[in-house]
Design an enzyme around this catalytic site. Structure first.
Site: not given
Length: 395
Positions: A9, A103-104
């Site tokens: 993350d 974003d992961e």
């Protein structure tokens, strides 16, 4: 074979990108979002969080809590570019990659332990990402996706966490039930009313009781609380576009009918985008006349999944494109240049009331089907009673 699953993350991703492009933002409270008081906070720095600010908070309230915070408009082109950079770095080295959001990422490193050592390999990959992108990133390593995601949260900011096989329940036990993925505000309130605040209490609950009180959702939550999750890491592939078309049984020039079909298709596409956590930056409208001549027109827009924004743009395209005053046989709408987005709808400009309304409508569509709720302009007079009933479902 023992599974090795990683969750990565990028920490405060939007803020981190903004700081890369403007070093004066480092070390101070930063809010990412629209400048209007009616907008919402898309992201905020750790410095801003100390004032009680969080994502999805009304921007007006955030600015009251921290007047000295710097407000930065979101630049989704930059966000998409950095997200792709990180994804490319990971995909080049990891065997199986799932991009869960902008974003992961999840990685499946099962079988790599005997060759490299997954923990050491991940530490090296993380440092490589930081060096190449300049972005802070945290990761969690465990035997499944749920525990790894929670471990990442515990590792933040910019840290690493390894939960060894067999230690899942012990790791989860002291944590708040809020840490469990898929527990929203309603589920949290229900569990708190049952006297459950920590995961340790949830672990001790009888599975049949959870199933009786919360159904399938209760069983899933109980399993996650006990560190049980066999869901696979799904290899990442980026969908390029989504589209819908409607061919009329009888060629038409009825403007109201045509507009209704455009808005209906846009609503369905916007719901699909939000459901798949996608945003679009290119909208195309297609018209096929009764003589089979086909024309298209497209427009570049800010990244969005807002049905309001997309409807306005689609109708504007229609007025520009429809010039022959001839009967229309087919009409279509396409959303392209898709990127993986987060929970936001129109990321930086929607009012909090619009976000809540869209979320409520999406909830109804997910539970009861897309036909169970629609905008008033799309409803025939004879369907008013049916529409009213659909609109009264609790969400």
């Amino acid at each position: 074979m023992e599974r090795n699953i990683v969750h990565l993350d990028l920490d405060t991703f939007f803020v981190s990108v903004a700081r890369l492009e403007n070093s004066s933002l480092r070390g101070i409270p930063v809010l990412i979002g629209g400048s209007s008081d009616r907008g919402v906070v898309a992201s905020c720095s750790y410095e801003a969080r100390q004032f009680g600010i969080h994502s999805a908070m009304p921007m007006k309230l955030a600015r009251q809590l921290c007047p000295e915070a710097r407000l930065v408009p979101g630049d989704y082109d930059s966000f998409a570019r950095y997200s792709k950079m990180v994804t490319d770095i990971i995909a080049e080295k990891a065997p199986i990659v799932e991009k869960a959001s902008i974003d992961e990422h999840y990685l499946d490193l099962t079988g790599m332990d005997k060759h490299f050592g997954c923990w050491k390999w991940m530490q090296e990959l993380r440092q490589h990402i930081i060096t190449e992108s300049g972005l802070p990133i945290s990761f969690g390593l465990s035997v499944n996706k749920t525990v790894s995601k929670i471990a990442t949260g515990q590792a933040k900011p910019n840290g690493e966490k390894h939960v060894f096989r067999g230690g899942e329940k012990e790791f989860l036990a002291p944590l708040s039930i809020r840490k469990i993925p898929m527990i929203g505000s309603r589920t949290f309130t229900l569990l708190r009313n049952m006297g459950i605040a920590r995961i340790s209490t949830l672990q001790k609950m009888d599975l049949e009781v959870m199933a009786r009180v919360m159904g399938v959702n209760g069983v899933s939550i109980w399993k996650k609380a006990n560190g049980l999750d066999d869901s696979p890491v799904v290899p990442y592939s980026e969908k390029k576009s989504i589209s819908k078309e409607h061919t009329f049984d009888k060629d038409t020039i009825d403007m109201e009918l045509l507009k209704k079909h455009i808005v209906t298709m846009v609503d369905e596409l916007a719901f699909e985008l939000r459901k798949e956590q996608k945003l679009t930056s290119c909208l195309t409208l297609k018209i096929r006349y009764s003589n089979f001549e086909t024309y298209t027109r497209q427009i570049k827009i800010d990244y969005t999944a807002s049905d309001r924004t997309l409807s306005e743009q689609a109708l504007a395209l229609f007025h520009k494109l429809y010039s022959k005053r001839m009967l229309i046989r087919l009409i279509g709408v396409k959303c392209s240049d898709l990127v993986t987005g987060s929970y936001q709808i129109d990321l930086f400009n929607d009012a909090i009331t619009e976000l809540n309304l869209s979320a409520a409508m999406d909830n109804i569509r997910t539970r009861f089907g897309t036909a169970m709720i629609k905008k008033a302009m799309l409803t025939e007079k004879k369907d008013k009673r049916k529409t009213y009933r659909a609109a009264t479902f609790r969400v």
